[in-house]
Design a protein around this motif. Structure first.
Motif, PDB file in Angstrom:
ATOM      1  N   ASP A 213      47.829  32.780  27.610  1.00 58.71           N
ATOM      2  CA  ASP A 213      46.597  32.296  28.315  1.00 58.71           C
ATOM      3  C   ASP A 213      45.839  33.323  28.952  1.00 58.71           C
ATOM      4  O   ASP A 213      44.831  33.072  29.494  1.00 58.71           O
ATOM      5  CB  ASP A 213      46.858  31.260  29.284  1.00 58.71           C
ATOM      6  CG  ASP A 213      47.969  31.759  30.455  1.00 58.71           C
ATOM      7  OD1 ASP A 213      48.183  33.044  30.366  1.00 58.71           O
ATOM      8  OD2 ASP A 213      48.429  30.927  31.197  1.00 58.71           O
ATOM      9  N   GLY A 214      46.252  34.709  28.755  1.00 54.63           N
ATOM     10  CA  GLY A 214      45.405  35.802  29.288  1.00 54.63           C
ATOM     11  C   GLY A 214      45.933  36.187  30.576  1.00 54.63           C
ATOM     12  O   GLY A 214      45.380  37.317  31.190  1.00 54.63           O
ATOM     13  N   SER A 215      46.969  35.520  31.150  1.00 58.15           N
ATOM     14  CA  SER A 215      47.289  35.956  32.492  1.00 58.15           C
ATOM     15  C   SER A 215      48.357  37.125  32.601  1.00 58.15           C
ATOM     16  O   SER A 215      49.063  37.392  31.297  1.00 58.15           O
ATOM     17  CB  SER A 215      47.910  34.681  33.234  1.00 58.15           C
ATOM     18  OG  SER A 215      49.150  34.539  32.590  1.00 58.15           O
ATOM     19  N   GLN A 216      48.342  38.067  33.459  1.00 61.43           N
ATOM     20  CA  GLN A 216      49.163  39.191  33.410  1.00 61.43           C
ATOM     21  C   GLN A 216      49.920  39.520  34.548  1.00 61.43           C
ATOM     22  O   GLN A 216      49.639  38.935  35.668  1.00 61.43           O
ATOM     23  CB  GLN A 216      48.060  40.516  33.213  1.00 61.43           C
ATOM     24  CG  GLN A 216      47.616  40.505  31.833  1.00 61.43           C
ATOM     25  CD  GLN A 216      46.710  41.883  31.734  1.00 61.43           C
ATOM     26  OE1 GLN A 216      46.697  42.560  32.566  1.00 61.43           O
ATOM     27  NE2 GLN A 216      45.897  41.738  30.765  1.00 61.43           N
TER      28      GLN A 216
ATOM     29  N   THR B 201      56.992  47.607  33.821  1.00 63.98           N
ATOM     30  CA  THR B 201      56.840  46.655  32.984  1.00 63.98           C
ATOM     31  C   THR B 201      55.633  46.003  33.058  1.00 63.98           C
ATOM     32  O   THR B 201      55.459  45.359  34.118  1.00 63.98           O
ATOM     33  CB  THR B 201      58.165  45.723  32.627  1.00 63.98           C
ATOM     34  OG1 THR B 201      59.510  46.423  32.396  1.00 63.98           O
ATOM     35  CG2 THR B 201      58.012  44.744  31.670  1.00 63.98           C
ATOM     36  N   ASP B 202      55.107  45.776  32.041  1.00 66.87           N
ATOM     37  CA  ASP B 202      53.782  44.830  32.076  1.00 66.87           C
ATOM     38  C   ASP B 202      53.877  43.576  31.022  1.00 66.87           C
ATOM     39  O   ASP B 202      54.189  43.835  30.011  1.00 66.87           O
ATOM     40  CB  ASP B 202      52.598  45.638  31.784  1.00 66.87           C
ATOM     41  CG  ASP B 202      52.144  46.857  32.570  1.00 66.87           C
ATOM     42  OD1 ASP B 202      51.566  46.439  33.656  1.00 66.87           O
ATOM     43  OD2 ASP B 202      52.690  48.112  32.292  1.00 66.87           O
ATOM     44  N   TYR B 203      53.690  42.493  31.552  1.00 58.14           N
ATOM     45  CA  TYR B 203      53.674  41.296  30.997  1.00 58.14           C
ATOM     46  C   TYR B 203      52.324  40.917  30.510  1.00 58.14           C
ATOM     47  O   TYR B 203      51.253  40.908  31.441  1.00 58.14           O
ATOM     48  CB  TYR B 203      54.487  40.356  31.362  1.00 58.14           C
ATOM     49  CG  TYR B 203      55.906  40.233  31.476  1.00 58.14           C
ATOM     50  CD1 TYR B 203      56.730  41.389  30.799  1.00 58.14           C
ATOM     51  CD2 TYR B 203      57.036  39.254  32.286  1.00 58.14           C
ATOM     52  CE1 TYR B 203      58.055  41.376  30.761  1.00 58.14           C
ATOM     53  CE2 TYR B 203      58.161  39.488  31.984  1.00 58.14           C
ATOM     54  CZ  TYR B 203      58.668  40.493  31.381  1.00 58.14           C
ATOM     55  OH  TYR B 203      60.124  40.477  31.211  1.00 58.14           O
TER      56      TYR B 203
ATOM     57  N   LEU C 225      54.875  34.384  26.112  1.00 63.92           N
ATOM     58  CA  LEU C 225      54.983  35.792  26.373  1.00 63.92           C
ATOM     59  C   LEU C 225      54.537  36.617  25.238  1.00 63.92           C
ATOM     60  O   LEU C 225      55.536  36.872  24.648  1.00 63.92           O
ATOM     61  CB  LEU C 225      56.283  36.442  27.178  1.00 63.92           C
ATOM     62  CG  LEU C 225      56.469  37.767  27.496  1.00 63.92           C
ATOM     63  CD1 LEU C 225      55.452  38.162  28.529  1.00 63.92           C
ATOM     64  CD2 LEU C 225      57.605  37.971  28.002  1.00 63.92           C
ATOM     65  N   SER C 226      53.509  36.979  25.129  1.00 65.32           N
ATOM     66  CA  SER C 226      52.882  37.589  23.994  1.00 65.32           C
ATOM     67  C   SER C 226      52.914  39.124  23.827  1.00 65.32           C
ATOM     68  O   SER C 226      53.203  39.788  22.644  1.00 65.32           O
ATOM     69  CB  SER C 226      51.400  37.193  23.858  1.00 65.32           C
ATOM     70  OG  SER C 226      50.728  37.654  24.802  1.00 65.32           O
ATOM     71  N   ARG C 227      53.153  39.719  24.964  1.00 64.02           N
ATOM     72  CA  ARG C 227      53.174  41.483  24.906  1.00 64.02           C
ATOM     73  C   ARG C 227      53.899  41.838  26.010  1.00 64.02           C
ATOM     74  O   ARG C 227      53.809  41.442  27.231  1.00 64.02           O
ATOM     75  CB  ARG C 227      51.725  42.005  25.078  1.00 64.02           C
ATOM     76  CG  ARG C 227      50.798  41.466  23.965  1.00 64.02           C
ATOM     77  CD  ARG C 227      49.270  42.324  24.219  1.00 64.02           C
ATOM     78  NE  ARG C 227      48.516  41.796  22.921  1.00 64.02           N
ATOM     79  CZ  ARG C 227      48.017  42.161  21.872  1.00 64.02           C
ATOM     80  NH1 ARG C 227      48.871  43.138  21.342  1.00 64.02           N
ATOM     81  NH2 ARG C 227      47.257  41.391  21.128  1.00 64.02           N
ATOM     82  N   GLN C 228      54.905  42.971  25.854  1.00 63.29           N
ATOM     83  CA  GLN C 228      55.386  43.538  26.719  1.00 63.29           C
ATOM     84  C   GLN C 228      55.234  45.102  26.550  1.00 63.29           C
ATOM     85  O   GLN C 228      55.378  45.583  25.458  1.00 63.29           O
ATOM     86  CB  GLN C 228      56.821  43.002  26.611  1.00 63.29           C
ATOM     87  CG  GLN C 228      57.317  41.745  26.941  1.00 63.29           C
ATOM     88  CD  GLN C 228      58.786  41.199  27.063  1.00 63.29           C
ATOM     89  OE1 GLN C 228      59.306  41.857  27.592  1.00 63.29           O
ATOM     90  NE2 GLN C 228      59.176  40.680  26.159  1.00 63.29           N
ATOM     91  N   ARG C 229      55.265  45.695  27.603  1.00 66.17           N
ATOM     92  CA  ARG C 229      55.004  47.036  27.539  1.00 66.17           C
ATOM     93  C   ARG C 229      55.832  47.781  28.829  1.00 66.17           C
ATOM     94  O   ARG C 229      56.014  47.507  29.951  1.00 66.17           O
ATOM     95  CB  ARG C 229      53.685  47.675  27.889  1.00 66.17           C
ATOM     96  CG  ARG C 229      52.584  47.178  27.010  1.00 66.17           C
ATOM     97  CD  ARG C 229      51.134  47.648  27.152  1.00 66.17           C
ATOM     98  NE  ARG C 229      50.193  47.068  26.543  1.00 66.17           N
ATOM     99  CZ  ARG C 229      49.718  45.702  26.747  1.00 66.17           C
ATOM    100  NH1 ARG C 229      49.942  45.196  28.023  1.00 66.17           N
ATOM    101  NH2 ARG C 229      48.688  45.311  26.205  1.00 66.17           N
ATOM    102  N   THR C 230      56.796  48.527  28.462  1.00 68.53           N
ATOM    103  CA  THR C 230      57.740  49.197  29.448  1.00 68.53           C
ATOM    104  C   THR C 230      57.606  50.806  29.276  1.00 68.53           C
ATOM    105  O   THR C 230      57.800  51.245  28.057  1.00 68.53           O
ATOM    106  CB  THR C 230      59.116  48.814  29.177  1.00 68.53           C
ATOM    107  OG1 THR C 230      59.120  47.395  29.258  1.00 68.53           O
ATOM    108  CG2 THR C 230      60.197  49.253  30.326  1.00 68.53           C
ATOM    109  N   VAL C 231      57.534  51.491  30.460  1.00 71.25           N
ATOM    110  CA  VAL C 231      57.690  52.878  30.550  1.00 71.25           C
ATOM    111  C   VAL C 231      58.912  53.327  31.504  1.00 71.25           C
ATOM    112  O   VAL C 231      58.742  52.731  32.392  1.00 71.25           O
ATOM    113  CB  VAL C 231      56.463  53.579  31.066  1.00 71.25           C
ATOM    114  CG1 VAL C 231      56.511  55.247  31.058  1.00 71.25           C
ATOM    115  CG2 VAL C 231      55.277  53.361  30.142  1.00 71.25           C
ATOM    116  N   GLY C 232      59.900  54.027  31.015  1.00 69.95           N
ATOM    117  CA  GLY C 232      60.796  54.023  32.010  1.00 69.95           C
ATOM    118  C   GLY C 232      61.411  55.656  31.751  1.00 69.95           C
ATOM    119  O   GLY C 232      61.139  56.350  30.837  1.00 69.95           O
ATOM    120  N   THR C 233      62.073  56.199  32.915  1.00 67.15           N
ATOM    121  CA  THR C 233      62.679  57.495  33.021  1.00 67.15           C
ATOM    122  C   THR C 233      63.834  57.534  33.952  1.00 67.15           C
ATOM    123  O   THR C 233      64.002  56.836  34.856  1.00 67.15           O
ATOM    124  CB  THR C 233      61.569  58.544  33.409  1.00 67.15           C
ATOM    125  OG1 THR C 233      62.113  59.842  33.111  1.00 67.15           O
ATOM    126  CG2 THR C 233      61.135  58.289  34.876  1.00 67.15           C
TER     127      THR C 233
END
Length: 335
Positions: free
Chosen positions: A245-248, A239-241, A208-216
């Motif tokens: 291997d390029g999968s999301q 949340t976006d993983y 799991l190379s990148r995680q992005r989270t936006v919350g409120t």
């Protein structure tokens, strides 16, 4: 004649009081020192004989100060006073030129030193660093750096956090990740606030190379003063993983977060814990926990030693290695 003049000067100098802030208490006691801050129902005064002394505001009869101080009678606006003068019980006079103003102590919400640009700015934070070198069957070098800073002015509070972890075993990188987080809290009342948050995580080793989270979501500040703080918040997160291997994949979740710290032993020791537990609304995992707990010991006014335990759990995930525990010890700076 000359000796008499010196004697008179000595007597006048000895009888002239040293300028200092003074707090009179309802029980008849009097404390002298330097007023640092009044917030959260506690007046903090720095004394030469007992260090920083917190005083319950309800026990204050009146007070005086020769400092320029910002006195706020509500959560968002304040009046800059050139000095404070003692008044009748339960009152204080704000001396500001030709029009002094006497106010009820019960109406005062905050007293602090005005800042050059944002007068009611309260800024605090810490940076913790931990280094671990092990020489055995496997040589291990471990580096960990964390920071957290909070700035509040008026109804707004900004919180920035970050961490960096890197570990080598026999010269091979086994851990290499970092995280950055920014939150903006807008206070609706003295206690209730609405939070917006952005989180980004980058890992150069794990799948799991990148995680992005936006919350409120809403939150509640139980207290926040010189002796500590405690808040709870609830969030709706997106949340976006992104995998190596390029999968999301992406999902929504409901989360509860906490932030607690408490100063002990005359503010020499700080106990703290913060974290977040979340429940994804899809089948990515049963729940996720990201928490830490630790102690800081202040060696000087700015330097500290720290012990921390961190726990990350992703229950029900196919990626079993996403759950881990870390223990660190190191040094840091606080302000």
């Amino acid at each position: 004649m000359f000796s008499k003049t010196l004697l008179c000067l000595a007597i006048v100098s000895a009888s002239t009081p040293v300028l200092a802030d003074t707090v009179w208490l309802k029980n008849g006691d009097k404390l002298s020192g330097k007023i640092i801050l009044f917030d959260g129902g506690k007046l903090l005064i720095q004394t030469e004989y007992a260090g920083a002394v917190p005083i319950d505001w309800k026990q204050v009869k009146t007070l005086a100060s020769d400092q320029e101080l910002l006195v706020k009678q509500d959560a968002y606006t304040g009046e800059k006073a050139k000095s404070l003068q003692a008044a009748d019980e339960g009152k204080v006079t704000l001396a500001n030129g030709e029009a002094p103003k006497t106010v009820e102590l019960a109406s005062v919400q905050q007293i602090l030193k005005p800042k050059p640009v944002v007068e009611d700015l309260v800024w605090k934070g810490n940076i913790d660093a931990a280094l671990d070198y092990q020489r055995a069957d496997k040589d291990t070098d471990d580096y960990d750096i964390d920071f957290k800073t909070t700035a509040r002015h008026g109804r707004w509070r900004h919180i920035a956090e970050g961490e960096y972890n890197r570990e080598f075993q026999d010269g091979v990188v086994t851990t290499d990740n970092w995280r950055a987080e920014y939150s903006l809290d807008g206070f609706i009342t003295d206690k209730w606030f609405w939070e917006g948050r952005l989180v980004y995580k980058r890992d150069k080793v794990e799948d799991l190379s990148r995680q992005r989270t936006v919350g409120t979501g809403p939150g509640y500040q139980f207290w926040d003063d010189e002796l500590g703080a405690f808040s709870l918040g609830s969030l709706v997160n997106r949340t976006d993983y992104e995998y190596r291997d390029g999968s999301q994949e992406n999902f929504y979740s409901l989360a509860m977060k906490w932030d607690y710290n408490r100063y002990l032993i005359g503010k020499k020791v700080e106990f703290f814990t913060n974290g977040e537990v979340g429940k994804p609304l899809s089948g990515v995992a049963d729940y996720a926990l990201d928490a830490e707990m630790g102690l800081r010991y202040k060696v000087t006014d700015w330097a500290s030693l720290n012990l921390k335990a961190e726990r990350d759990i992703v229950s029900g995930s196919d990626e079993a290695d996403l759950s881990k525990t870390r223990y660190t010890a190191g040094f840091g700076v606080t302000w």
